[in-house]
Design an enzyme around this catalytic site. Structure first.
Site, PDB file in Angstrom:
ATOM      1  N   GLU A 256      10.493 -46.020 -23.359  1.00 50.67           N
ATOM      2  CA  GLU A 256      11.643 -46.376 -22.405  1.00 50.67           C
ATOM      3  C   GLU A 256      10.992 -45.055 -21.033  1.00 50.67           C
ATOM      4  O   GLU A 256      11.673 -43.620 -21.850  1.00 50.67           O
ATOM      5  CB  GLU A 256      12.873 -46.112 -23.176  1.00 50.67           C
ATOM      6  CG  GLU A 256      14.269 -46.417 -22.101  1.00 50.67           C
ATOM      7  CD  GLU A 256      14.873 -45.332 -21.758  1.00 50.67           C
ATOM      8  OE1 GLU A 256      14.899 -44.834 -20.949  1.00 50.67           O
ATOM      9  OE2 GLU A 256      16.057 -44.559 -22.495  1.00 50.67           O
ATOM     10  N   CYS A 295      17.954 -41.875 -17.601  1.00 52.92           N
ATOM     11  CA  CYS A 295      16.883 -42.790 -17.023  1.00 52.92           C
ATOM     12  C   CYS A 295      17.257 -43.624 -16.303  1.00 52.92           C
ATOM     13  O   CYS A 295      16.746 -44.108 -15.686  1.00 52.92           O
ATOM     14  CB  CYS A 295      16.251 -43.017 -18.137  1.00 52.92           C
ATOM     15  SG  CYS A 295      17.004 -43.754 -19.401  1.00 52.92           S
TER      16      CYS A 295
END
Length: 683
Positions: A256, A295
């Site tokens: 990720e 993120c």
């Protein structure tokens, strides 16, 4: 906490060794503690996890693992204020820390609740059986069992609590232990949480270990039974993914990575509409939350060409209201970056981007702060840039400035907006603010292949929406391409990532014995005692009750039509059947099911507490007056339930296969019903 960061390995706290570094307060620049690069035997740690933690977790049922997560969540909740005190030192405000700390604990609660979606077994029986022969004596099924290795979690610095808890919640429910390696710069907060977890004694020995150093060499000893997850930069992720050991052992690797996420303003969302205001609010929040160190943060704000100036003015106005400074100071909405190194890197990235896309709000060198010294802390102003030609100036789609930075860019058509989002080469999330379903549909279908999640934001869902930047444990968190191509969380989907799927083949009786779920066609156990007279523990999988038989009459069909109000022509009007599938008046499907219940139910008071519901039901053959029905009621599966209080009744859910047949023995209806059944043992 200790002034020297420690590791938790092989069942004990171990000081690090090797290169020493200072971890400093992001706000004051003061030294918090010392960290060390190494000093651990990773091979021994993995063997310990496989030998101790893995067998202990594998023996537990999903229900037991879920209750373990719930106990852990409750324990950490009672200690959360201690975590907040440390979190301020990472530069995070109370709101930022809430996402990290209570958001992480919330993941534990979410996965604890997910236990109800799993059987009361150590393994998972997936989907439905598959017939592999005409006679039904040879079938296939899929089951999932916990892998026999350890989950290695390599996490980023921006969420030292959530990053760990959102991952271990999943692997622990699946039945695998974990070794967690947070980024060293904020590892002091992760260490504090792990200390509480270990001190609680809730997890079995070997279920969790912690590496606070750099972790160099941690992947050198993984095997095919292990799982590796990574959260961080795309560059680092690609390097780890190519590790020879991962390739040699075919180790599952989920990534990720930080991505160039986008938010689109719909053409209908003009100034004065709720959607325009929501868009501005969301951009402002994603720039300032965690000082943009997320993120999932919005890096590219894509707006209709005619609205660029309106958005720039409105966003600047909102950002100017944002007080920056000490996270504990009153009124502060944005704290500091985690450290001076990150600050310097961010300045370099923005300076590079500014060669093509000028800064239209903020200042790289100057920032006014509240309750702190701007020179000592890692503070920076929110930065908004403008890319007037996003198809020409492509650095915006290549370089991610990991901080409070976003770039405005125009589009002319919704297809063009979709194309711009795709130039990020794969993102974790995109959002669109629109009240027009057509625009939402067109954007979603166009952008879906390049995104892991898409948020459609409008006035209707705004009050309850968790927002652009908040991945939820029930949904996947990941994305294609640059975002890593992996998936985290995702409810049941995430749990399966830590399990091995295996296809089993054999007779229905053998597959029943292996799965603990009755398979149609397997041997049945016929006893003289009605199963409704038995307590939960006394019932056996495959135990079957064969009922008396009943011949359906026209009066039955008419009476049911009157009671139910269902006067569909096929049930009541024999003159309307020409050209249909039916030969005459046909019995209602729900009459058949209701009659079956009347035939198999034992009416006396006993261990069965209530009807819990119906999972699936199919009507496979028309039933006409004169046909004779019989029912076989078989114990299909049992799922125990925990007592919610001392006064609660100990009970479980029993799933029954209801097979309704006609006088030829052919099935006319089949269903799975559920009852709540009292346990004999009430302790």
């Amino acid at each position: 906490m200790s002034t020297k960061l420690e590791n938790y390995a092989l069942g004990q706290w171990i000081p690090g060794s090797g290169k020493e570094s200072e971890l400093v307060d992001a706000v004051t620049g003061e030294v918090i503690c010392l960290a060390y690069s190494g000093g651990l035997d990773f091979d021994a740690m993995m063997q310990y996890a496989r030998a101790k933690g893995n067998p202990a977790l594998r023996k537990m049922t999903f229900q037991e693992r879920g209750l373990m997560l719930k106990a852990l969540a409750l324990h950490l909740t009672s200690r959360k204020e201690d975590f907040y005190k440390l979190s301020y030192r990472t530069g995070a405000t109370r709101a930022d820390s809430w996402v990290d700390i209570e958001g992480g604990i919330g993941n534990l609660f979410a996965y604890a609740s997910l236990r109800r979606k799993f059987p009361d077994k150590p393994f998972f029986v997936e989907d439905e059986p598959i017939g592999l022969s005409k006679g039904g004596t040879f079938i296939g099924h899929h089951i999932l069992v916990p892998k026999e290795g350890v989950a290695i979690h390599i996490n980023a610095y921006n969420f030292p609590v959530w990053g760990m808890l959102e991952k271990i919640a999943v692997n622990l429910l699946a039945g695998m232990p974990a070794i967690v390696k947070p980024a060293p710069i904020t590892a002091y907060l992760t260490e504090a949480v792990v200390r509480e977890i270990i001190a609680s004694g809730i997890l079995p020995e070997g279920a969790l270990q912690l590496v606070t150093g750099t972790g160099e060499g941690i992947l050198d000893h993984v095997t095919s039974q292990d799982v590796v997850t990574f959260t961080g930069s795309a560059k680092t992720g690609r390097m780890l993914k190519a590790h020879p050991r991962l390739i040699q052992e075919a180790v599952p690797f989920t990534m990720e990575a930080d991505s160039l996420n986008s938010a689109v303003l719909g053409e209908d969302a003009v100034p004065g509409t709720p959607e325009f205001d929501l868009f501005i609010k969301e951009i402002r929040k994603e720039i300032t939350s965690k000082a943009g160190q997320k993120c999932t943060a919005i890096r590219r704000a894509i707006v209709p060409e005619k609205l660029v100036e309106d958005v720039q003015i409105a966003l600047g106005r909102e950002l100017s209201k944002t007080a920056i400074g000490n996270p504990q100071a009153e009124g502060v909405r944005m704290g500091a970056l985690v450290g001076k190194e990150q600050l310097q890197k961010l300045r370099e990235q923005v300076s590079e981007l500014a060669k093509q896309t000028p800064i239209v709000y903020g200042d790289l060198e100057k920032v006014e702060v509240v309750g702190a010294d701007a020179e000592k802390g890692a503070f920076i102003s929110p930065i908004v840039m403008l890319n007037a030609d996003p198809f020409r100036y492509t650095d915006t789609h290549e370089v991610e400035a990991f901080g409070p930075v976003a770039t405005l860019m125009p589009y002319r058509t919704i297809d063009e907006a979709v194309a711009i989002t795709k130039m990020g080469k794969g993102s974790l999330v995109s959002s669109i603010a629109t009240a027009d379903p057509r625009i939402a549909q067109e954007f979603t279908y166009g952008a879906a292949t390049y995104h892991g999640r898409i948020l459609i934001l409008n006035q209707e869902c705004a009050k309850e929406s968790t927002g652009h930047g908040s991945p939820m444990p029930q949904l996947i968190h990941g994305g294609p391409g640059r975002a890593g191509g992996g998936e985290e969380m995702g409810g049941i989907r995430g749990v399966k990532h830590f399990m091995q799927r295996v296809a089993i083949q054999g007779s229905p009786t053998m597959v029943t014995a292996i799965t603990g779920v009755y398979q149609q066609g397997a041997k049945q156990i016929e006893l003289d005692v009605h199963p409704f007279r038995k307590h939960f523990e006394e019932l056996e999988i495959g135990e079957t009750w064969v009922t008396h038989r009943h011949t359906v009459t026209e009066a039955d069909i008419t009476n049911f039509a009157n009671v139910s109000g269902d006067h569909f022509y096929a049930h009541v009007d024999a003159t309307s059947l020409e050209g249909t599938l039916f030969e005459g008046r046909v019995a209602h499907g729900y009459y058949i099911l209701s009659k079956a219940a009347g035939m198999f139910v034992d009416p006396k008071k006993g261990p069965v507490l209530l009807n819990y519901g119906l999972e699936d039901c199919r009507f496979t053959k028309p039933v006409y007056p004169g046909m004779t029905l019989g029912v076989k009621l078989t114990v299909k599966e049992k799922v125990g339930q925990e007592k919610r209080s001392e006064e609660d009744v100990a009970k479980g859910i029993v799933k029954w296969l209801v097979d309704v047949t006609d006088e030829t023995g052919e099935t006319v209806a089949i269903a799975t019903i559920m009852t709540m059944v009292k346990k004999k043992n009430q302790d």
